[in-house]
Each structure stands twice: as C-alpha cells, then as structure tokens.
Design a protein around this motif. Structure first.
Motif, short mmCIF file in Angstrom:
data_model
loop_
_atom_site.label_atom_id
_atom_site.label_comp_id
_atom_site.label_asym_id
_atom_site.label_seq_id
_atom_site.Cartn_x
_atom_site.Cartn_y
_atom_site.Cartn_z
N LEU A 1 104.11 -13.71 87.55
CA LEU A 1 104.10 -13.73 86.41
C LEU A 1 104.92 -12.63 85.46
O LEU A 1 104.89 -11.43 85.96
N PRO A 2 105.57 -12.98 84.33
CA PRO A 2 106.20 -11.90 83.75
C PRO A 2 105.37 -11.18 82.80
O PRO A 2 105.40 -11.07 81.69
N ILE A 3 104.34 -10.38 83.39
CA ILE A 3 103.33 -9.60 82.72
C ILE A 3 103.28 -8.16 83.39
O ILE A 3 103.66 -7.97 84.47
N SER A 4 102.78 -7.09 82.49
CA SER A 4 102.81 -5.82 83.10
C SER A 4 101.28 -5.66 83.77
O SER A 4 100.53 -6.42 83.60
N GLY B 1 104.62 -7.96 75.85
CA GLY B 1 105.28 -9.19 75.11
C GLY B 1 106.43 -9.80 76.12
O GLY B 1 107.01 -9.29 76.99
N LEU B 2 106.85 -11.07 75.48
CA LEU B 2 107.79 -11.73 76.23
C LEU B 2 109.37 -11.41 76.02
O LEU B 2 109.35 -11.02 74.82
N ASP B 3 110.05 -11.13 77.18
CA ASP B 3 111.53 -11.04 76.91
C ASP B 3 112.30 -12.29 76.69
O ASP B 3 112.45 -12.87 77.36
N ILE B 4 112.70 -12.66 75.43
CA ILE B 4 113.39 -13.73 75.12
C ILE B 4 114.79 -13.85 75.58
O ILE B 4 115.32 -14.88 75.88
N THR B 5 115.25 -12.73 76.29
CA THR B 5 116.54 -13.08 77.15
C THR B 5 116.11 -13.62 78.21
O THR B 5 117.36 -13.86 79.23
N LEU B 6 115.05 -13.51 78.66
CA LEU B 6 114.89 -14.45 79.95
C LEU B 6 114.05 -15.62 79.82
O LEU B 6 113.22 -16.02 80.55
N ALA B 7 114.20 -16.16 78.50
CA ALA B 7 113.37 -17.48 78.27
C ALA B 7 113.50 -18.41 79.18
O ALA B 7 112.54 -19.16 79.69
N GLU B 8 114.72 -18.76 79.91
CA GLU B 8 114.67 -20.00 80.55
C GLU B 8 113.86 -19.87 81.85
O GLU B 8 112.94 -20.75 82.16
N ASP B 9 114.07 -18.62 82.41
CA ASP B 9 113.38 -18.44 83.66
C ASP B 9 111.85 -18.43 83.54
O ASP B 9 111.07 -18.84 84.21
N THR B 10 111.53 -17.64 82.25
CA THR B 10 110.02 -17.55 81.93
C THR B 10 109.25 -18.73 81.71
O THR B 10 108.24 -19.23 81.94
#
Length: 299
Positions: free
Chosen positions: A296-299, A239-248
């Motif tokens: 990519l911000p994925i596992s 799932g996406l980390d919304i605290t990193l929304a700008e970078d993501t």
C-alpha cells in the motif's frame, strides 16, 4: 432503489486533511458502484466541524479525486452553506416533541459508557447557547441488510440512547446533517467505510422521523495499519502522490478485490476506470479487509 428511481450515489469527505489511501478506496468503491449502475455520482464536503477543518484541504481533496479520474456529476455541495436548513429542522423536531434540550456534560455521562440514560428527557429545558439537542429513541429498533455486511440490528434506546443532533458548542451533528443532505440530493445508495456501520441505525431512525425513504447501504471493509488502527487523517496517514495516480489506482482496485488483469497495470486512468466500472462486483470484497501493508502507498 426502485426500478423507476435512478441510482444516485455520493462521496462525502471531511476537509480535515489530505485524501489518503483508505479514503481513496471509499471514494473509488462509491464511484464504481454508481458508474456500474449507470448512475449519478455526487461529492459533498462535510465541513460542519469547523475546528477540524484544515485550510486548503477541500480543494486538495477535489484535486486528488480529479487526478484519479473521479469527477463528480454536478456542483459540490458544502454543508456549512446549509446551516439554516439544519436549524429549521432541529426546531421542527423540538416543536413536535421528538427532540429536547440537554445540558449533560461529558463528565456527567462518563459512568454510562456511551449510552445516554435519558437524564434530560423530562426536564423541559429551554433553549440556551450551551444546551445540546437530543432526539428521542424510546422503544426504537432499527434494522437493515447491508449489501456486504449482511443483516444489522440495533435497539437504539438500550444500545445508544437519545443521541445528539446538535452539540453543546452549537455544531450540527453528523447524523442529522448527513441524512438531511442525502434526502435533499435524492441519494439512493450509500457506499462508505465499515467504521460507519453502527451509525446507520441512528440515521435510519432520522429517516423515519423525517418521513423519507432510506437508501441502500454498502459498508466496505477498512484498511488498517499493522497495529490494527484504521488509516485516517488523525493518525497522519500519508496523502496520495498524484504523480503516481495510475499505479496507485491499480493498487486500489486490487485492494478492493476487483482482480484487475496484469495487462491493466500501467494503463491510463481512463482505461482502468472503464474496465473497473464494467466489472465492479462488491461481493468480491471480504467483510474485513486484509491487504499486505507493504503493497500500500502509505506511511
């Protein structure tokens, strides 16, 4: 989309888990296409497959979209609220001779490799709790030109066969529900993942049966794991980390080949979306998406 019709797009997630990066790309592409055309962007929860739904997933998806600035116009539609509409349409298709009941099991159909052989077409089975409903596809050929993938053609009877519009467990099939909802909401443009490309001819056939014009389609390429599997909730994609929304969000714009300038990195969500809406060009996308996995911000 005609010159007199306003653009109406939509994003229709299934609440079976958290929103992951692949789903974010589909949502973002749909949103940017709508905003670039000064159009309306809708969100609809496709929650008919109740066994797959996860408690709290629908709200989490909406919260994540909001964190990324992807706010819908108007209320969120929920498919499970529309069961009566689907049931009435299914009965109408049966009454018109366009659909019929089927009691074939998976084991019955296994030898046919996914192409329904028409076993129950002429059996005239009655309604029963364990009977599926299939729509007739005799002689039907459906073709369209995707805005990115180009011409696509399918001979439904030969390549798919009569397909299910209500499953044996009573659940209304995706193909019918999505068409009925897009018609009801006036959707003119569908932007979604390329994994749904071969579903489109079935949906076009239903548009024809229901007497409604079909939308334009843009099927964007998928992000895949190194093993070649697409990102999905089923595979446990992070799932996406919304605290990193700008970078993501910046990473997502780059993954969609929109070439965001380096000066946009670290900018606010609002600034990034404003730039991306002005400069959105889906033709920059390749037919297949190759993004370095490590970026990519994925596992």
């Amino acid at each position: 989309m005609s010159a007199t019709s306003p653009y109406i797009g939509r994003f229709a997630p299934t609440p079976s888990g958290h929103l992951h990066f692949g789903s974010l790309l589909a949502a973002l592409a749909s949103y940017l296409d709508a905003r670039h055309h000064q159009g309306i962007w809708l969100v609809r929860m496709e929650d008919l497959d109740l066994p797959r739904n996860k408690p709290g997933a629908a709200q989490q998806i909406l919260d994540t979209l909001h964190a990324f600035g992807l706010d819908q116009d108007g209320e969120v539609w929920v498919q499970s609220d529309r069961q009566a509409y689907y049931a009435d349409q299914i009965q109408a298709l049966i009454d018109q001779g366009q659909a019929y009941y089927c009691d074939c099991s998976r084991s019955d159909l296994a030898p046919f490799q996914g192409i329904y052989p028409g076993t129950c077409r002429e059996r005239h089975l009655p309604a029963a709790p364990h009977h599926a409903v299939r729509v007739l596809t005799k002689g039907s050929t459906c073709e369209f030109v995707d805005r990115l993938q180009g011409p696509f053609r399918q001979q439904l009877e030969a390549e798919v066969g009569d397909f299910v519009i209500r499953r044996r467990d009573g659940i209304v099939a995706y193909q019918l529900a999505v068409v009925m909802d897009d018609i009801a909401q006036g959707v003119t443009d569908v932007v979604r993942g390329a994994d749904l490309l071969d579903s489109t001819p079935r949906q076009l056939w239903l548009y024809k049966l229901l007497g409604a014009p079909a939308p334009r389609y843009l099927h964007i390429p998928l992000v895949v794991r190194q093993q070649g599997e697409k990102l999905s909730k089923r595979l446990g994609s992070a799932g996406l980390d919304i605290t990193l929304a700008e970078d993501t969000l910046f990473t997502a714009l780059a993954a969609l080949y929109q070439r965001p300038p380096a000066t946009l990195r670290g900018a606010s969500i609002r600034e990034q979306l404003a730039w991306a809406s002005r400069h959105w060009d889906p033709l920059r996308l390749p037919a297949t998406l190759e993004v370095p996995q490590e970026s990519l911000p994925i596992s």
